[in-house]
Enzyme design. Structure first.
Site, PDB file in Angstrom:
ATOM      1  N   CYS A  53      13.569 -11.310  92.014  1.00  0.00           N
ATOM      2  CA  CYS A  53      12.680 -10.754  91.889  1.00  0.00           C
ATOM      3  C   CYS A  53      13.176  -9.144  92.428  1.00  0.00           C
ATOM      4  CB  CYS A  53      11.415 -11.122  92.371  1.00  0.00           C
ATOM      5  SG  CYS A  53      10.566 -12.376  91.076  1.00  0.00           S
ATOM      6  N   HIS A  56       4.817  -8.667  85.872  1.00  0.00           N
ATOM      7  CA  HIS A  56       5.874  -9.058  87.003  1.00  0.00           C
ATOM      8  C   HIS A  56       7.291  -8.471  85.790  1.00  0.00           C
ATOM      9  CE1 HIS A  56       8.443 -10.221  90.127  1.00  0.00           C
ATOM     10  NE2 HIS A  56       8.112 -10.529  90.989  1.00  0.00           N
ATOM     11  N   PHE A 111      12.661 -14.542  94.856  1.00  0.00           N
ATOM     12  CA  PHE A 111      12.439 -16.150  95.284  1.00  0.00           C
ATOM     13  C   PHE A 111      13.581 -16.105  96.442  1.00  0.00           C
ATOM     14  CE2 PHE A 111      10.289 -18.223  91.742  1.00  0.00           C
ATOM     15  CZ  PHE A 111       8.816 -17.533  92.521  1.00  0.00           C
TER      16      PHE A 111
END
Length: 412
Positions: A163, A339, A398
């Site tokens: 991300c 997202h 992550f």
């Protein structure tokens, strides 16, 4: 000191619109880009909402054969890049092509194609797998195809940091120009993973919101937040060396003045609750920009609507800014878009640049229930029309990847 770097072009394909104008209008109007899933039948899935790009027909932008040889994430990147180049007022054809680069973040790449080709492989054997499968699937092909379109022959690669991919791409592009390796770089992030398979994976790790009400699904910093909403799209920026831009009379949105990149070194998916690395990331970007915490007007937060992220990012902002954390305006664009994974940082950089240019900070929509552990100003009541002299855009991925870029208003 290094050279100054400015933003001279923007492009976007998002759940709010398939160009920058529609996306920015959606942001200003606090429009919800999240909706019930309609790209496929989600009846058997526990997840019912997503931030889908709507009414996107690649044939409006490219020939049929060309579109067939690009995965959806690459199509997004080509379309948004074309818009960014058109927006900046030149195609840079007169400059040395080795002084212009392309860096595009992508967290996952062509997973839809992988699923389709695997199904053919299992049903009909190895000879039926497309010869275009590998080059279409790999994450770096977005950057490769954009280079083919623009003729840019300088640095060309893909940042793959989950991300944080899009923000890392902008930050690394900033570095290339500041340190003298490039004069122009087209950068951002792209992603298209709103699929049954990926939703199942994220859901089984308990990362996604199960809300069936789009308005109460992506609710960053709200006490009732229960997971993020998967989205898709692309955000692209043209970064340019300041004197190069000035010499051609370019329109300038903002200056990219600082960049931070750190790692939690803590857990595969959970942010470090101490938030030291995320705080250090912000401090690094602020210091490189020659600013102090009190100079920061606005933070476009990662703000995913997960319990641990929003609490951890709040802690990081407090550690990075000290007392100034209580006066800075903070919002989450994900409250409108969901997202976008590897594309999030690119789209949020576009929004941040427009916020600096237009002195406008959008509301974090959908918020209703205050959380005592998230006690900063998240712009939950209304948009803020205030002078935005300096802003941060955060991404946390992550693997513990943290990225922050610092933009400031161009003053000379």
């Amino acid at each position: 000191m290094g050279r100054r770097v400015v933003i001279t072009g923007l492009g976007a394909v998002t759940p709010l619109g398939n160009n920058v104008s529609d996306t920015w209008t959606g942001v200003k109007e606090n429009r919800l880009g999240i909706s019930l899933i309609d790209r496929f039948d989600a009846a058997d899935l526990p997840i019912k909402v997503a931030g889908q790009v709507k009414d996107f027909d690649p044939l409006e932008y490219m020939e049929k054969m060309e579109a067939k040889r690009m995965e959806r994430f690459t199509q997004f990147a080509v379309v948004a890049s074309n818009e960014a180049i058109a927006d900046c007022g030149t195609d840079f054809k007169e400059m040395d092509p080795y002084r212009a680069g392309v860096i595009i973040g992508c967290g996952i790449g062509g997973i839809e194609l992988t699923l389709n080709e695997y199904a053919k492989f299992m049903e009909k054997g190895h000879k039926r797998v497309s010869p275009y499968y590998v080059p279409m699937m790999i994450s770096n092909m977005a950057a490769g195809m954009v280079a083919m379109k623009t003729g840019f022959k300088g640095d060309n690669f893909s940042t793959v940091t989950a991300c944080a991919s899009g923000t890392h791409a902008v930050g690394e592009s900033f570095r290339k120009i500041k340190d003298g390796y490039l004069d122009v770089c087209l950068c951002g992030g792209t992603e298209s993973t709103v699929l049954e398979f990926t939703l199942a994976g994220f859901n089984n790790m308990k990362a996604l919101s199960k809300s069936e009400d789009p308005a109460r699904a992506s609710i960053p910093f709200d006490k009732e937040r229960n997971g993020f909403v998967l989205g898709e799209g692309c955000g692209m920026l043209v970064l340019e060396e300041y004197e190069h831009a000035k010499a051609r009379g370019a329109k300038i949105y903002a200056e990219v003045a600082g960049y931070g990149a750190t790692c939690d070194a803590y857990h595969m998916t959970s942010p470090d609750p101490d938030a030291e690395a995320a705080a250090h990331c912000m401090k690094t970007a602020i210091a490189e920009a020659g600013l102090t915490p009190s100079d920061i007007t606005y933070i476009n937060a990662h703000g995913t609507s997960t319990g641990m992220n929003d609490k951890g990012e709040t802690t990081a902002i407090k550690k990075a800014l000290g007392e100034a954390a209580y006066s800075v305006k903070i919002n989450s664009t994900k409250s409108m878009t969901g997202h976008l994974l590897g594309a999030a940082g690119g789209v949020e950089a576009v929004v941040t640049a427009l916020s600096v240019k237009n002195d406008f900070i959008h509301r974090t929509i959908g918020y209703k229930v205050p959380d005592e552990e998230c006690d900063l100003d998240y712009c939950v009541d209304s948009n803020a029309e205030t002078c935005v002299n300096a802003a941060l855009s955060n991404s946390l991925g992550f693997g513990g990847h943290n990225a922050t870029i610092c933009m400031k208003k161009i003053t000379d």
